[in-house]
Design a protein around this motif. Structure first.
Motif, PDB file in Angstrom:
ATOM      1  N   TYR A 249       1.050  -1.050  -0.042  1.00 24.30           N
ATOM      2  CA  TYR A 249      -0.031  -0.192  -0.065  1.00 24.30           C
ATOM      3  C   TYR A 249       0.862   1.393   0.072  1.00 24.30           C
ATOM      4  N   ARG A 250       1.955   1.107   0.895  1.00 24.30           N
ATOM      5  CA  ARG A 250       2.837   2.482   0.998  1.00 24.30           C
ATOM      6  C   ARG A 250       3.458   2.643  -0.376  1.00 24.30           C
TER       7      ARG A 250
ATOM      8  N   PRO B   1      -4.357   5.239  -0.390  1.00 21.16           N
ATOM      9  CA  PRO B   1      -4.819   6.019   0.826  1.00 21.16           C
ATOM     10  C   PRO B   1      -5.154   5.036   2.053  1.00 21.16           C
ATOM     11  N   LEU B   2      -4.606   5.667   3.018  1.00 17.62           N
ATOM     12  CA  LEU B   2      -4.705   4.751   4.520  1.00 17.62           C
ATOM     13  C   LEU B   2      -5.070   5.811   5.294  1.00 17.62           C
ATOM     14  N   ARG B   3      -5.914   5.466   6.587  1.00 15.45           N
ATOM     15  CA  ARG B   3      -6.351   6.135   7.642  1.00 15.45           C
ATOM     16  C   ARG B   3      -5.287   6.033   8.736  1.00 15.45           C
ATOM     17  N   ASP B   4      -5.449   7.001   9.557  1.00 12.20           N
ATOM     18  CA  ASP B   4      -4.486   6.662  10.693  1.00 12.20           C
ATOM     19  C   ASP B   4      -4.638   5.636  11.672  1.00 12.20           C
ATOM     20  N   ALA B   5      -3.585   5.032  12.235  1.00 13.21           N
ATOM     21  CA  ALA B   5      -3.573   3.775  12.882  1.00 13.21           C
ATOM     22  C   ALA B   5      -4.757   3.914  13.953  1.00 13.21           C
ATOM     23  N   THR B   6      -5.352   2.699  14.335  1.00 13.01           N
ATOM     24  CA  THR B   6      -6.126   2.594  15.509  1.00 13.01           C
ATOM     25  C   THR B   6      -5.820   1.600  16.442  1.00 13.01           C
ATOM     26  N   ARG B   7      -6.140   1.522  17.562  1.00 11.15           N
ATOM     27  CA  ARG B   7      -5.935   0.566  18.512  1.00 11.15           C
ATOM     28  C   ARG B   7      -6.977  -0.484  18.025  1.00 11.15           C
TER      29      ARG B   7
ATOM     30  N   GLY C 138      -2.949  -4.611  17.068  1.00  9.49           N
ATOM     31  CA  GLY C 138      -2.182  -3.757  17.752  1.00  9.49           C
ATOM     32  C   GLY C 138      -2.275  -2.137  16.880  1.00  9.49           C
ATOM     33  N   HIS C 139      -1.568  -1.377  16.788  1.00  5.83           N
ATOM     34  CA  HIS C 139      -1.790  -0.055  16.260  1.00  5.83           C
ATOM     35  C   HIS C 139      -1.561  -0.207  14.633  1.00  5.83           C
ATOM     36  N   MET C 140      -2.701  -0.604  13.853  1.00 10.24           N
ATOM     37  CA  MET C 140      -2.590  -0.801  12.442  1.00 10.24           C
ATOM     38  C   MET C 140      -3.296   0.373  11.866  1.00 10.24           C
ATOM     39  N   PRO C 141      -2.717   0.816  10.618  1.00  8.02           N
ATOM     40  CA  PRO C 141      -3.678   1.597   9.908  1.00  8.02           C
ATOM     41  C   PRO C 141      -4.732   0.855   9.262  1.00  8.02           C
ATOM     42  N   ARG C 142      -5.599   1.387   8.488  1.00  4.82           N
ATOM     43  CA  ARG C 142      -6.812   0.977   7.825  1.00  4.82           C
ATOM     44  C   ARG C 142      -6.760   1.528   6.551  1.00  4.82           C
TER      45      ARG C 142
ATOM     46  N   ARG D 131     -11.403   6.685  -0.424  1.00  5.81           N
ATOM     47  CA  ARG D 131     -10.492   7.367  -1.522  1.00  5.81           C
ATOM     48  C   ARG D 131      -9.957   5.988  -2.266  1.00  5.81           C
ATOM     49  N   ALA D 132      -9.653   4.867  -1.515  1.00  3.94           N
ATOM     50  CA  ALA D 132      -9.142   3.784  -2.228  1.00  3.94           C
ATOM     51  C   ALA D 132      -9.866   2.809  -3.100  1.00  3.94           C
ATOM     52  N   ARG D 133     -11.297   2.977  -2.698  1.00  7.46           N
ATOM     53  CA  ARG D 133     -11.979   1.793  -3.486  1.00  7.46           C
ATOM     54  C   ARG D 133     -12.102   2.114  -4.921  1.00  7.46           C
TER      55      ARG D 133
END
Length: 118
Positions: free
Chosen positions: A82-83, A88-94, A98-102, A107-109
């Protein structure tokens, strides 16, 4: 009767799913349900099964869950893709991961608007 073993043949539905996965442009994604809808056959679970069994030879990271969560067990490899592609990624959430972006699904679809005429 054919000499080929049925186990050597890719099921026709699987071929169709993999063909759609190959059409998804870099930096874009489709959900399992999107692909089933595109094919007008099967559903998200059937597409997921195809990807689990046969998806290694196509850009599997572009076929995702509807909620944008990264595929458990493949998060880091997918995130690298993805990087690299600018998905497009959203900020990492718990989460349980763990702390992984979604994925930023809005925007990505990819809806197939660039689908080649056949």
């Amino acid at each position: 009767m054919s000499e080929e073993s049925p186990a050597d043949e890719l099921p026709e539905y699987a071929e169709r799913v993999l063909e759609v996965a190959e059409l998804i442009p870099p930096g874009r994604v489709m959900t399992y349900g999107d692909i089933a809808e595109w094919l007008e056959e099967g559903g998200p679970r059937q597409v997921g099964r195809v990807m689990a069994l046969y998806g290694g030879a196509v850009p599997w990271w572009r076929v995702v869950r509807y909620d944008g969560a990264l595929l458990p067990g493949h998060e880091l490899r997918a995130l690298d893709h993805y990087r690299a592609e600018g998905t497009p990624l959203r900020d990492a959430t718990r989460s349980s991961q763990g702390h992984m972006p979604r994925l930023d699904m809005k925007r990505a679809r990819w809806d197939g608007e660039e689908r080649a005429e056949q």
